[in-house]
Design an enzyme around this catalytic site. Sequence first.
Site, mmCIF file in Angstrom:
data_model
loop_
_atom_site.group_PDB
_atom_site.id
_atom_site.type_symbol
_atom_site.label_atom_id
_atom_site.label_comp_id
_atom_site.label_asym_id
_atom_site.label_seq_id
_atom_site.Cartn_x
_atom_site.Cartn_y
_atom_site.Cartn_z
ATOM 1 N N ARG A 286 -11.825 -8.733 9.380
ATOM 2 C CA ARG A 286 -11.192 -9.992 8.972
ATOM 3 C C ARG A 286 -10.724 -10.775 10.201
ATOM 4 O O ARG A 286 -10.882 -12.000 10.274
ATOM 5 C CB ARG A 286 -9.988 -9.698 8.068
ATOM 6 C CG ARG A 286 -10.340 -9.197 6.678
ATOM 7 C CD ARG A 286 -9.127 -8.600 5.975
ATOM 8 N NE ARG A 286 -9.394 -8.308 4.571
ATOM 9 C CZ ARG A 286 -8.684 -7.459 3.839
ATOM 10 N NH1 ARG A 286 -7.646 -6.816 4.387
ATOM 11 N NH2 ARG A 286 -8.987 -7.244 2.582
ATOM 12 N N ASP B 243 -9.444 -4.734 8.472
ATOM 13 C CA ASP B 243 -8.528 -5.674 9.122
ATOM 14 C C ASP B 243 -9.165 -6.243 10.393
ATOM 15 O O ASP B 243 -9.059 -7.439 10.670
ATOM 16 C CB ASP B 243 -7.216 -4.971 9.488
ATOM 17 C CG ASP B 243 -6.623 -4.229 8.319
ATOM 18 O OD1 ASP B 243 -5.916 -4.833 7.514
ATOM 19 O OD2 ASP B 243 -6.900 -3.022 8.204
ATOM 20 N N HIS C 285 -2.771 0.622 8.273
ATOM 21 C CA HIS C 285 -3.497 -0.342 7.433
ATOM 22 C C HIS C 285 -2.490 -0.868 6.418
ATOM 23 O O HIS C 285 -2.370 -0.376 5.304
ATOM 24 C CB HIS C 285 -4.673 0.331 6.733
ATOM 25 C CG HIS C 285 -5.385 -0.558 5.754
ATOM 26 N ND1 HIS C 285 -5.850 -1.813 6.095
ATOM 27 C CD2 HIS C 285 -5.699 -0.377 4.445
ATOM 28 C CE1 HIS C 285 -6.427 -2.359 5.042
ATOM 29 N NE2 HIS C 285 -6.342 -1.513 4.024
ATOM 30 N N ARG D 58 0.828 -1.207 0.000
ATOM 31 C CA ARG D 58 0.000 0.000 0.000
ATOM 32 C C ARG D 58 0.858 1.251 0.000
ATOM 33 O O ARG D 58 0.489 2.263 -0.594
ATOM 34 C CB ARG D 58 -0.921 -0.021 1.226
ATOM 35 C CG ARG D 58 -1.922 -1.186 1.209
ATOM 36 C CD ARG D 58 -2.762 -1.199 2.474
ATOM 37 N NE ARG D 58 -3.712 -2.309 2.496
ATOM 38 C CZ ARG D 58 -3.477 -3.490 3.039
ATOM 39 N NH1 ARG D 58 -2.294 -3.724 3.599
ATOM 40 N NH2 ARG D 58 -4.394 -4.434 3.033
#
Length: 319
Positions: free
Chosen positions: A155, A152, A179, A92
């Site tokens: 999940r 996250d 993140h 990212r």
Amino acid sequence: MKRQCMNRVALIGTGFVGASYAFALMNQGIADELVLIDVNKEKAEGDVMDLNHGKVFAPKPMNIWHGDYQDCQDADLVVICAGANQKPGETRLDLVDKNMNIFKTIVDSVMKSGFDGIFLVATNPVDILTYATWKFSGLPKERVIGSGTILDTARFRFLLSEYFQVAPTNVHAYIIGEHGDTELPVWSHAEIGSVPIEQILSQNDRYRKEDLENIFVNVRDAAYQVIEKKGATYYGIAMGLVRITRAILHNENAILTVSAYLDGQYNEQNVYIGVPAIINRNGIREVMELKLNETEQQQFHHSATVLKDILSRYFDDVK
């Protein structure tokens, strides 16, 4: 004629994430108005047509149209999903250079309209770009929010629910930090139905610490796995964005792990990073400061340092 009191959301970027967000938002009936803005006008117009064709099946009426930045003037919330996407093999943080200039143009255009609402940023790297949105906009830090580690955390709770064979709604656990690759699980505050996971491990041989460590790795690397298989992630984050939207427009005071500005909390300053925060109509009401153990505090500091190192290349006041 004075505009009626309506909850208006302006969505900038109708790619995979943006279109999925619009679809989920309509299906949950949260907003009254939704304007889609994209540099590819035909794509946005096509999305508007497609969404409106399904309006008869939606739980409540929502006015959906294709517009431009001037439509942000009366928006309560501007959601930014525009920018370069993460490709296979990229982190990212590799997207910073690509998206920083894009965001300067977007935020300047939104603010030029007279916008005075809340920004919600989804584009990666979300912590960096949320900070940039705050700087470019000049809005109070409470009214600039990133999606942070909401996905996250979702999940994490899902995989823990499968492991312990309980409903995800009965799993209370957080992923905090960037993140990205330096995020961390807060095991010291992870619970199943109010029972600490550490206590469950000590009382039941069926569950092993090694399994939990593998669960976290799968959480951290989930995006890479999804991108490798289908090219992009969008359903999960779209649902997370809708959850934040609901907390804002419905003034819920909900606790969600978003990218929030820290001003001394967790011993960190001048950085946007994923932490639990109370979200309501005014944006971020309060950052919830968990008492981390020594290891978690060190990991969190490392995560914040990685973000600040990137930010310092673009903003002189970041040290």
